[in-house]
Design a protein around this motif. Structure first.
Motif, PDB file in Angstrom:
ATOM      1  N   GLN A 209      -1.287  -1.416   3.359  1.00  0.00           N
ATOM      2  CA  GLN A 209      -1.401  -0.601   2.070  1.00  0.00           C
ATOM      3  C   GLN A 209      -0.917  -1.396   0.784  1.00  0.00           C
ATOM      4  N   ASN A 210      -0.451  -2.508   0.901  1.00  0.00           N
ATOM      5  CA  ASN A 210      -0.073  -3.452   0.036  1.00  0.00           C
ATOM      6  C   ASN A 210       1.100  -2.730  -0.712  1.00  0.00           C
ATOM      7  N   LEU A 211       2.080  -2.157  -0.109  1.00  0.00           N
ATOM      8  CA  LEU A 211       3.444  -1.727  -0.502  1.00  0.00           C
ATOM      9  C   LEU A 211       4.502  -2.466   0.189  1.00  0.00           C
ATOM     10  N   ASN A 223       2.303   8.711  -4.278  1.00  0.00           N
ATOM     11  CA  ASN A 223       1.016   7.628  -4.134  1.00  0.00           C
ATOM     12  C   ASN A 223       0.258   7.861  -3.039  1.00  0.00           C
ATOM     13  N   GLU A 224      -1.052   7.306  -3.654  1.00  0.00           N
ATOM     14  CA  GLU A 224      -2.002   7.772  -2.587  1.00  0.00           C
ATOM     15  C   GLU A 224      -1.897   6.762  -1.399  1.00  0.00           C
ATOM     16  N   LYS A 225      -1.624   5.554  -1.764  1.00  0.00           N
ATOM     17  CA  LYS A 225      -1.478   4.500  -0.559  1.00  0.00           C
ATOM     18  C   LYS A 225      -0.215   4.943   0.299  1.00  0.00           C
ATOM     19  N   GLN A 228      -1.378   7.683   2.610  1.00  0.00           N
ATOM     20  CA  GLN A 228      -2.099   7.048   3.514  1.00  0.00           C
ATOM     21  C   GLN A 228      -1.361   6.800   4.956  1.00  0.00           C
TER      22      GLN A 228
END
Length: 297
Positions: A209-211, A223-225, A228
């Motif tokens: 999720q690029n976090l 946050n949406e990511k 998820q």
């Protein structure tokens, strides 16, 4: 027995002197405060003779889980875990008559002297907590589930041994339930651990999720990511929950007992945490996997 002890633990003295608390009541208070849902499930165990040893096992798990928060030095944490390791060994050694000065340790000592329980599962619970002493993240979901298999599932194996219900299928039910409940514990613990600058979410999920871990520590849970990621963890928990229910319903020994029936038996009550996990998964889905939603409080 457990209701009597709860009332005793909840009562207040009219005198200045604080009343003494027996070891069993100490265990009850500890589990009720730190592991309330398993406290309720333990109080519903049938036959009732299982409640006291089961509460001791739950209290031990509370002690082990709290070691990380009670120490700032890893070496001290290792010493505390070693204390519990030595306590188990001493309790299974009939020639060891050392004095025990901890209420939970005394209850565990009593359990081990009265019941034929495998010390392997106790040692596995203890050893698992060495992993989290260093606050190291899990590389992927497989590594996380392996940790949960060591830190949650052994409690169910011990409960099955208490009820003399160990079998291959019962062990499989316990294994899936332990992982399902453990994943929910990880999800519920995210805000608390973020405050402590810890993150136990698998790194592979974050990378996907690029976090970063810092994003989690910063607490942007809406946050949406991030939601998820929570969805992925809950979905994995749901998979294990379904497997545990399927195995329970298909088992020739368990199938005649409905999980929610009032029949006085120890078979279905051992797996009451299934309902706890199901309830949380239902609520977090309603909250759209937002950990800040009041529905989850």
């Amino acid at each position: 027995m457990i209701l009597r002890s709860v009332r005793y633990a909840s009562s207040t003295s009219k005198t200045a002197q604080k009343p003494l608390v027996d070891d069993y009541t100490y265990c009850i208070n500890s589990v009720r405060k730190s592991d309330h849902e398993n406290f309720l499930c333990t109080g519903l165990l049938r036959p009732t003779i299982l409640q006291r040893p089961a509460m001791a096992i739950r209290a031990l798990n509370v002690e082990l889980a709290s070691v990380r928060d009670q120490v700032s030095n890893t070496n001290i944490g290792q010493m505390r875990l070693q204390f519990w390791h030595d306590t188990i060994d001493a309790s299974t050694n009939k020639t060891d008559n050392r004095k025990i000065n901890h209420p939970v340790a005394r209850e565990i000592d009593l359990v081990l002297r009265l019941y034929q329980l495998s010390k392997l599962w106790f040692h596995r619970l203890i050893k698992s907590r060495q992993i989290t002493l260093h606050d190291m993240p899990f590389a992927d979901i497989e590594q996380l589930e392996s940790y949960l298999e060591q830190s949650i599932t052994p409690t169910y194996y011990l409960l099955l041994e208490l009820a003399k219900q160990r079998s291959l299928n019962a062990d499989h039910i316990a294994s899936h339930l332990g992982r399902s409940q453990g994943l929910i514990n990880i999800v519920r613990g995210v805000p608390y651990n973020a405050q402590k600058r810890r993150c136990f979410i698998p790194l592979s999920y974050l990378v996907e999720q690029n976090l970063s871990q810092q994003d989690v520590i910063n607490g942007d849970f809406t946050n949406e990511k991030f939601r998820q990621i929570i969805y992925q963890l809950c979905n994995r928990s749901c998979f294990h929950l379904r497997k545990s229910v399927e195995l329970f319903e298909q088992d020739k020994h368990f199938q005649k007992f409905n999980l929610l029936s009032s029949t006085n038996n120890s078979h279905r009550s051992l797996f009451l945490p299934i309902i706890v996990v199901y309830d949380y998964l239902k609520r977090i889905k309603t909250a759209d996997f937002d950990l800040t939603n009041k529905v989850l409080q």
